[in-house]
Scaffold this motif. Structure first.
Motif, PDB file in Angstrom:
ATOM      1  N   ASN A  13      34.664  33.603   6.774  1.00 39.50           N
ATOM      2  CA  ASN A  13      34.931  34.999   7.110  1.00 39.50           C
ATOM      3  C   ASN A  13      34.594  35.877   5.906  1.00 39.50           C
ATOM      4  OD1 ASN A  13      36.369  37.511   7.356  1.00 39.50           O
ATOM      5  ND2 ASN A  13      37.681  36.567   8.898  1.00 39.50           N
ATOM      6  N   ARG A  14      33.793  36.913   6.131  1.00 39.67           N
ATOM      7  CA  ARG A  14      33.303  37.722   5.003  1.00 39.67           C
ATOM      8  C   ARG A  14      34.438  38.402   4.238  1.00 39.67           C
ATOM      9  NH1 ARG A  14      30.057  41.297   9.209  1.00 39.67           N
ATOM     10  NH2 ARG A  14      29.250  39.192   9.359  1.00 39.67           N
ATOM     11  N   ARG A  15      35.592  38.589   4.905  1.00 34.78           N
ATOM     12  CA  ARG A  15      36.717  39.183   4.178  1.00 34.78           C
ATOM     13  C   ARG A  15      37.196  38.277   3.042  1.00 34.78           C
ATOM     14  NH1 ARG A  15      40.614  41.336   9.117  1.00 34.78           N
ATOM     15  NH2 ARG A  15      39.261  43.013   9.854  1.00 34.78           N
ATOM     16  N   LEU A  16      36.929  36.970   3.186  1.00 35.98           N
ATOM     17  CA  LEU A  16      37.376  36.008   2.186  1.00 35.98           C
ATOM     18  C   LEU A  16      36.247  35.521   1.291  1.00 35.98           C
ATOM     19  CD1 LEU A  16      39.806  33.871   4.373  1.00 35.98           C
ATOM     20  CD2 LEU A  16      40.405  35.561   2.640  1.00 35.98           C
ATOM     21  N   ALA A  17      35.073  36.104   1.429  1.00 40.30           N
ATOM     22  CA  ALA A  17      33.900  35.602   0.704  1.00 40.30           C
ATOM     23  C   ALA A  17      34.087  35.635  -0.813  1.00 40.30           C
ATOM     24  CB  ALA A  17      32.664  36.421   1.094  1.00 40.30           C
ATOM     25  N   GLU A  18      34.834  36.612  -1.307  1.00 35.17           N
ATOM     26  CA  GLU A  18      35.004  36.714  -2.761  1.00 35.17           C
ATOM     27  C   GLU A  18      36.052  35.741  -3.298  1.00 35.17           C
ATOM     28  OE1 GLU A  18      37.467  40.131  -4.294  1.00 35.17           O
ATOM     29  OE2 GLU A  18      37.165  40.866  -2.240  1.00 35.17           O
ATOM     30  N   ALA A 135      43.872  38.491  -1.607  1.00 32.22           N
ATOM     31  CA  ALA A 135      43.414  37.761  -0.423  1.00 32.22           C
ATOM     32  C   ALA A 135      44.139  38.228   0.831  1.00 32.22           C
ATOM     33  CB  ALA A 135      43.616  36.262  -0.627  1.00 32.22           C
ATOM     34  N   CYS A 136      45.429  38.462   0.731  1.00 30.72           N
ATOM     35  CA  CYS A 136      46.196  38.892   1.908  1.00 30.72           C
ATOM     36  C   CYS A 136      45.816  40.301   2.345  1.00 30.72           C
ATOM     37  CB  CYS A 136      47.691  38.805   1.621  1.00 30.72           C
ATOM     38  SG  CYS A 136      48.317  37.114   1.504  1.00 30.72           S
ATOM     39  N   ALA A 140      44.077  41.202   6.017  1.00 31.79           N
ATOM     40  CA  ALA A 140      44.610  42.245   6.895  1.00 31.79           C
ATOM     41  C   ALA A 140      43.580  43.339   7.169  1.00 31.79           C
ATOM     42  CB  ALA A 140      45.865  42.853   6.273  1.00 31.79           C
ATOM     43  N   GLY A 141      42.465  43.295   6.450  1.00 29.34           N
ATOM     44  CA  GLY A 141      41.439  44.320   6.631  1.00 29.34           C
ATOM     45  C   GLY A 141      41.698  45.573   5.827  1.00 29.34           C
TER      46      GLY A 141
END
Length: 396
Positions: A13-18, A135-136, A140-141
């Protein structure tokens, strides 16, 4: 093409890519491979009170908690949390509607942010911050907005003007941690009052991580933000048993908040772990009712250990920020002729047989944290003395 899909889209998921493997995993592996003293990850190397451990064994044998516990947590623990908040801080909560037991504070933070933040919302957090916060917020966006704690007169301090300037029309929530990991800062009554005033003025929600509430030193005092005017109904207060009782593997945390906020957080939490740590919840209920002498002795022991490690670091040539709370020390490596904390921590095991954590990983503004490293002192006295001895070789 093993491990690939037909799509060019990344698997993660790109939200977690970093967010890759945590620095804790990397440094703990380095400690094992080099036989170094691990002062990186914040877990004790001895268990907590024997009577608390026996309470868990007793619960297991008596069949309490071996099946799913109630969703909000076992009644005994919720009542104990309420009694603790009343006794310590004069805060009154309803054990049935205003307490939620979680899988440690980490799940509480995740559930709170997933419940309360929507895509596009801004979340202000004090930088440097524990890695799960970023990360959280991402999961959550939300958009994280760091407000940097800066070194001043031997401590890391919050700039209240900078905090106020960071709040915009898109700000939904303030995420605070006091006593603060990794810097050891404990927010003062005046600072907390100013934060409360801002939250009320801008109608902001606040999530406070107070897991180190019983680890404050010298003249510092832990004051829950929820105790300030206008904050009771907008604050999600989080704590846990791991740091206070040295049973970090049990993963028992809790949330105290208004019924509306607890309901919201529980709505997310029930789809994360659902429930956890059944027998341990009964043991933690007993732990929370330990006499004040336990907390006083625990704090005195950690203070002595802080001073052992701080003294050793100073002798080794570091510039040391003695923490007012937590069980971490931040040290500046520049007096040693170094400037890159990440590279310093990767080579420290081979150079001195000690593992630390580079503080830069807790910053969005990596340059702000570049020269700082974090050491944990929640270890046995002889371990800290040996680490201090090894670190002296850096100044030879």
């Amino acid at each position: 093409m093993t491990g690939m899909t037909s799509s060019s889209r990344p698997l993660l998921n790109r939200r977690l890519a970093e967010f890759g493997t945590t620095i804790f995993a990397e440094m703990s592996a380095l400690a094992l491979s080099t036989g170094s003293i691990n002062l990186g990850q914040g877990f004790p190397d001895t268990d907590g009170p024997e009577e608390v451990r026996e309470a868990a064994v007793r619960a297991l044998r008596d069949g309490r908690g071996n099946q799913y516990p109630p969703g909000p947590g076992v009644p005994e623990l919720r009542a104990a949390v309420v009694a603790h908040q009343e006794r310590r801080y004069g805060l009154s909560y309803d054990p049935d509607t205003e307490v939620l037991v979680t899988a440690g504070a980490t799940e509480a933070i995740a559930a709170a942010l997933l419940a309360l933040v929507e895509p596009g919302d801004e979340v202000i957090a004090l930088e440097p911050y524990y890695d799960s916060y970023a990360a959280c917020i991402a999961m959550a966006g939300g958009t994280r907005v760091p407000v940097t704690l800066r070194p001043h007169d031997g401590a890391f301090r919050l700039d209240l003007d900078e905090l106020r300037a960071a709040a915009t029309d898109r700000t939904r929530l303030l995420l605070l941690n006091t006593p603060h990991n990794p810097t050891g800062t404990v927010l003062t009554r005046a600072e907390l009052a100013a934060i409360a005033e801002l939250a009320v003025e801008r109608d902001l929600l606040v999530v406070t991580d107070e897991v180190y509430e019983h680890l404050v030193f010298d003249d510092a005092e832990h004051i829950p933000l929820a105790s300030f005017p206008g904050m009771r109904e907008r604050t999600v207060t989080i704590s846990s048993a791991g740091k206070t009782y040295s049973f970090t593997g049990w993963k028992v945390g809790w949330v105290t908040a208004s019924p509306a906020l607890v309901t919201a957080v529980r709505s997310a939490k029930q789809y994360l772990t659902y429930v956890s740590a059944g027998p341990f919840q009964y043991a933690v209920a007993e732990a929370l009712s330990l006499p004040d002498s336990y907390f006083d002795d625990f704090r005195a022991d950690m203070l002595a250990k802080r001073n052992i490690l701080a003294g050793g670091l100073e002798e080794a040539g570091f510039s040391v920020y003695r923490p007012a709370g937590t069980y971490f020390i931040t040290a500046d490596i520049r007096p040693l002729g170094e400037s890159d904390g990440i590279e310093f921590c990767r080579t420290l095991p081979e150079r001195a047989g000690v593992v630390a954590i580079p503080t830069a990983v807790f910053y969005d503004h990596r340059d702000q944290g570049a020269p700082f490293v974090r050491f944990a002192f929640c270890k046995q006295t002889h371990v800290l003395e040996e680490a201090a001895s090894r670190l002296k070789t850096l100044s030879v």
